[in-house]
Design an enzyme around this catalytic site. Structure first.
Site, PDB file in Angstrom:
ATOM      1  N   PHE A 174       1.024  -1.080   0.086  1.00  0.00           N
ATOM      2  CA  PHE A 174      -0.422  -0.057  -0.217  1.00  0.00           C
ATOM      3  C   PHE A 174       0.774   1.341  -0.582  1.00  0.00           C
ATOM      4  O   PHE A 174       1.507   1.369   1.113  1.00  0.00           O
ATOM      5  CB  PHE A 174      -0.980   0.128   1.573  1.00  0.00           C
ATOM      6  N   GLY A 175       0.508   1.586  -0.782  1.00  0.00           N
ATOM      7  CA  GLY A 175       1.915   2.816  -1.781  1.00  0.00           C
ATOM      8  C   GLY A 175       1.042   4.344  -0.880  1.00  0.00           C
ATOM      9  O   GLY A 175       0.392   5.321  -2.305  1.00  0.00           O
ATOM     10  N   GLU A 192       4.993   9.606   1.349  1.00  0.00           N
ATOM     11  CA  GLU A 192       5.702  10.275   0.639  1.00  0.00           C
ATOM     12  C   GLU A 192       5.974  11.003   1.835  1.00  0.00           C
ATOM     13  O   GLU A 192       6.271  10.814   2.896  1.00  0.00           O
ATOM     14  CB  GLU A 192       5.281  10.875  -0.465  1.00  0.00           C
ATOM     15  N   ALA A 250       5.150  14.042   2.535  1.00  0.00           N
ATOM     16  CA  ALA A 250       3.058  13.297   2.646  1.00  0.00           C
ATOM     17  C   ALA A 250       3.383  12.056   3.654  1.00  0.00           C
ATOM     18  O   ALA A 250       3.312  11.300   3.207  1.00  0.00           O
ATOM     19  CB  ALA A 250       2.639  13.117   1.810  1.00  0.00           C
ATOM     20  N   ILE A 301       7.222   1.674   2.495  1.00  0.00           N
ATOM     21  CA  ILE A 301       6.384   1.551   1.983  1.00  0.00           C
ATOM     22  C   ILE A 301       6.600  -0.499   2.704  1.00  0.00           C
ATOM     23  O   ILE A 301       7.679  -1.325   1.908  1.00  0.00           O
ATOM     24  CB  ILE A 301       6.219   1.430   0.954  1.00  0.00           C
ATOM     25  N   GLU A 339       0.466   3.064  10.096  1.00  0.00           N
ATOM     26  CA  GLU A 339      -0.541   3.316  10.425  1.00  0.00           C
ATOM     27  C   GLU A 339      -1.123   4.372  11.140  1.00  0.00           C
ATOM     28  O   GLU A 339      -2.618   3.953  11.119  1.00  0.00           O
ATOM     29  CB  GLU A 339      -1.180   2.246  10.173  1.00  0.00           C
ATOM     30  N   GLU A 387      -0.299  10.518  17.951  1.00  0.00           N
ATOM     31  CA  GLU A 387      -1.053  11.580  17.999  1.00  0.00           C
ATOM     32  C   GLU A 387      -2.137  11.771  16.880  1.00  0.00           C
ATOM     33  O   GLU A 387      -2.635  12.766  16.968  1.00  0.00           O
ATOM     34  CB  GLU A 387       0.477  12.732  17.198  1.00  0.00           C
TER      35      GLU A 387
END
Ligand code: COS
Length: 402
Positions: free
Chosen positions: A123-124, A127, A130, A157, A383, A387
């Site tokens: 699951f990519g 970034e 990001a 990833i 995941e 926070e």
């Protein structure tokens, strides 16, 4: 037995626990030391159908419920978080969105191979710019006739190298924030072809591989060391439009929903670490004698472990409740974030407590608790950091207030 569980869940737990003892415990330390991906056990888990546990039977999965899935991840993590995250990232994050948002054609084309564990999925989303701010995605997908040309890079990833089917986000309409993000299914050959070949799983040349996809070297991580974590580079990758997952602009929302489910997996994984570390501490302190009595006879030790046992049970209730809600199609995002927040914190506490109970022995690699302490840290980050879980919970609370 836990009130939400049926007999079939308990039987399944026994089956996975047995596998953990016989197949995972003997290799976990070596995997941690060498970072070697556990291909042989991937094959053994694939043979048992565990890579497709929650996938509907008509798509080649076992059609088991979300509670069975949580039990699977929990029991795998009891011995090794690397095995657990490999299965969890594959199932929840890569297969899950294709099952949930894919067209009939996409499901029948990609899901059976994933469900059978014939190939691994990744699951990519993340970034370089990001991470927690997932809407900051820069990877760009330009429409060119019946194709998209995708360029950009992803980082950290899970299964990026070993995997062959990737679900990634890319911006299709710049300048409008998260509504301009779409998601795509991209295939590329595994980065570990010889090992995959030896194991007899992990490589499926009939997949529509795209040129221009490369992966970085495996990350040298504090924990989860036998799991495969890499950067993913996309250089003008041609992806047919029928590999876009969902409508244009729906990628972000779909990925957020995918992460809601993923967080149940990380909560279960955390629970497994917490329980695994606790088991070792209990065993050790009831046998090890100092001052002519077992360590367990010292109130400090006994009270500490009693506290931990109660907290593990509380986290288990929270995790299973989130899975139960998901299974019934009810809203579960808040509960999944709560379970992940509490269970990941607990995994760290349990592993730290276990190291303390074992003293100098716990500080060495003779016992798995030092590894569990390192593995637990990832649960507070991956995941969605602790926070981010608080941010998500807070938003639900405001929305739900009377
Ligand atoms: N389910 C469905 N839709 C969701 C959603 C969810 N769980 N969360 C957000 N959305 C939707 C919103 O409803 C909104 O839709 P509209 O534009 O139609 O109103 C859209 O997505 C944008 O949401 P929002 O404005 O809340 O996005 P933000 O940029 O403020 O950020 C957070 C949302 C911070 C929650 C998100 O970026 C996040 O979860 N970040 C962590 C990422 C992460 O976990 N990374 C781990 C690495 S991946 S293994």
């Amino acid at each position: 037995m836990h009130p939400l569980l049926q007999r079939e869940h308990s039987d399944f737990r026994v089956e996975v626990r047995q596998f953990g003892l016989e197949r995972i415990a003997p290799v976990a330390r070596e995997g941690d030391e060498t970072g070697r991906f556990p291909w042989e056990n991937v094959r053994a888990m694939a043979e048992r159908g565990w890579f497709g546990l929650p996938v509907p039977a008509e798509l080649g999965g076992m059609g088991r419920d979300a509670l069975s899935y949580a039990i699977l991840i929990e029991e795998l993590a009891r011995h090794d978080a690397s095995h657990a995250i490999t299965v969890s990232a594959h199932s929840n994050l890569a297969t899950g969105p294709i099952v949930a948002f894919g067209t009939e054609e996409q499901r029948s084309r990609f899901v059976p191979a994933l469900a059978a564990g014939r190939v691994l999925g990744a699951f990519g989303l993340t970034e370089p710019d990001a991470g927690s701010d997932a809407s900051g995605t820069r990877t760009r997908a330009l429409r060119a006739g019946d194709d998209y040309r995708i360029s950009g890079s992803k980082i950290f990833i899970t299964n990026a190298g070993v995997g062959e089917i990737l679900v990634v986000t890319a911006v299709t309409t710049p300048g409008i924030g998260s509504s301009g993000i779409s998601s795509f299914i991209i295939c590329k050959p595994t980065a570990d072809p010889e090992a995959a070949d030896r194991a007899g799983v992990g490589h499926l040349p009939s997949l529509p591989y795209s040129d221009g996809v490369t992966t970085g070297a495996p990350e040298d991580k504090l924990g989860w060391r036998a799991s495969d974590t890499r950067a993913l580079f996309l250089e003008d990758v041609r992806v047919p439009k029928d590999q876009r997952l969902g409508a244009e602009g729906e990628g972000f929302r779909n990925f957020m929903q995918t992460l809601d489910a993923g967080r149940i997996g990380i909560a279960a994984l955390s629970l497994g670490i917490a329980q695994g570390a606790f088991d070792i501490a209990l065993r050790y302190t009831t046998r090890r004698r100092q001052f002519k009595r077992p360590l367990w006879d010292f109130q400090e030790v006994r009270f500490g472990l009693a506290d931990l046992a109660a907290e593990i049970e509380a986290a288990r209730h929270l995790t299973y409740a989130a899975a139960w809600l998901k299974e019934r199609g009810r809203s579960f995002g808040k509960e999944a974030s709560m379970a992940k927040l509490i269970a990941s914190r607990l995994a760290a506490k349990s592993a730290r407590t276990a190291v303390q109970c074992l003293g100098a022995a716990g500080y060495t690699s003779r016992y798995p608790v030092e590894r569990m302490m390192r593995d637990a840290k990832a649960c507070e980050i991956g995941e969605g950091t602790a926070e981010i879980q608080k941010l998500v919970i807070g938003r639900h609370l405001v929305r739900e207030q009377p």
